[in-house]
Design a protein around this motif. Structure first.
Motif, mmCIF file in Angstrom:
data_model
loop_
_atom_site.group_PDB
_atom_site.id
_atom_site.type_symbol
_atom_site.label_atom_id
_atom_site.label_comp_id
_atom_site.label_asym_id
_atom_site.label_seq_id
_atom_site.Cartn_x
_atom_site.Cartn_y
_atom_site.Cartn_z
ATOM 1 N N GLN A 1 0.825 -1.209 0.000
ATOM 2 C CA GLN A 1 0.000 0.000 0.000
ATOM 3 C C GLN A 1 0.855 1.253 0.000
ATOM 4 N N HIS B 1 -2.523 -3.078 -10.194
ATOM 5 C CA HIS B 1 -2.267 -1.780 -9.562
ATOM 6 C C HIS B 1 -3.644 -1.154 -9.409
ATOM 7 N N ASN C 1 -3.653 5.642 -1.098
ATOM 8 C CA ASN C 1 -4.860 4.934 -1.528
ATOM 9 C C ASN C 1 -4.594 4.027 -2.730
ATOM 10 N N GLU C 2 -3.326 3.827 -3.058
ATOM 11 C CA GLU C 2 -2.964 2.941 -4.167
ATOM 12 C C GLU C 2 -2.364 1.647 -3.626
ATOM 13 N N TYR C 3 -2.679 0.558 -4.315
ATOM 14 C CA TYR C 3 -2.240 -0.765 -3.892
ATOM 15 C C TYR C 3 -1.617 -1.496 -5.069
ATOM 16 N N ALA D 1 -6.301 1.647 -7.463
ATOM 17 C CA ALA D 1 -6.514 2.855 -6.673
ATOM 18 C C ALA D 1 -7.907 2.779 -6.057
ATOM 19 N N ASP E 1 -10.003 7.726 -1.762
ATOM 20 C CA ASP E 1 -9.159 8.294 -0.709
ATOM 21 C C ASP E 1 -10.014 8.724 0.488
#
Length: 66
Positions: free
Chosen positions: A10, A27, A13-15, A29, A32
């Motif tokens: 992480q 990938h 808010n992106e993984y 998002a 948020d």
């Protein structure tokens, strides 16, 4: 963190989702809104599907004999 044999990294808010041999498979998002519990529940479903597709997830359901 690892879910269903998929490694999740992480950043805000992106993984990034990787196989254990470091192949990037997604990938993602997420909103948020800091709803990390909701994100974790969503990732349980997402990683099951990706793991099954990549052949690294198998359900451990036991069938009852009798």
């Amino acid at each position: 963190m690892t879910l269903n044999n998929i490694v999740i990294v992480q950043s805000g808010n992106e993984y990034l989702l990787y196989l254990e041999n470091q192949i990037l498979v997604a990938h993602i998002a997420m909103p948020d809104d800091k709803a990390y519990i909701a994100d974790a529940k969503a990732f349980d479903h997402i990683t099951k599907a990706l793991g099954a597709r990549w052949g690294v997830y198998s359900s451990k359901k036991k069938t009852q004999k009798g």
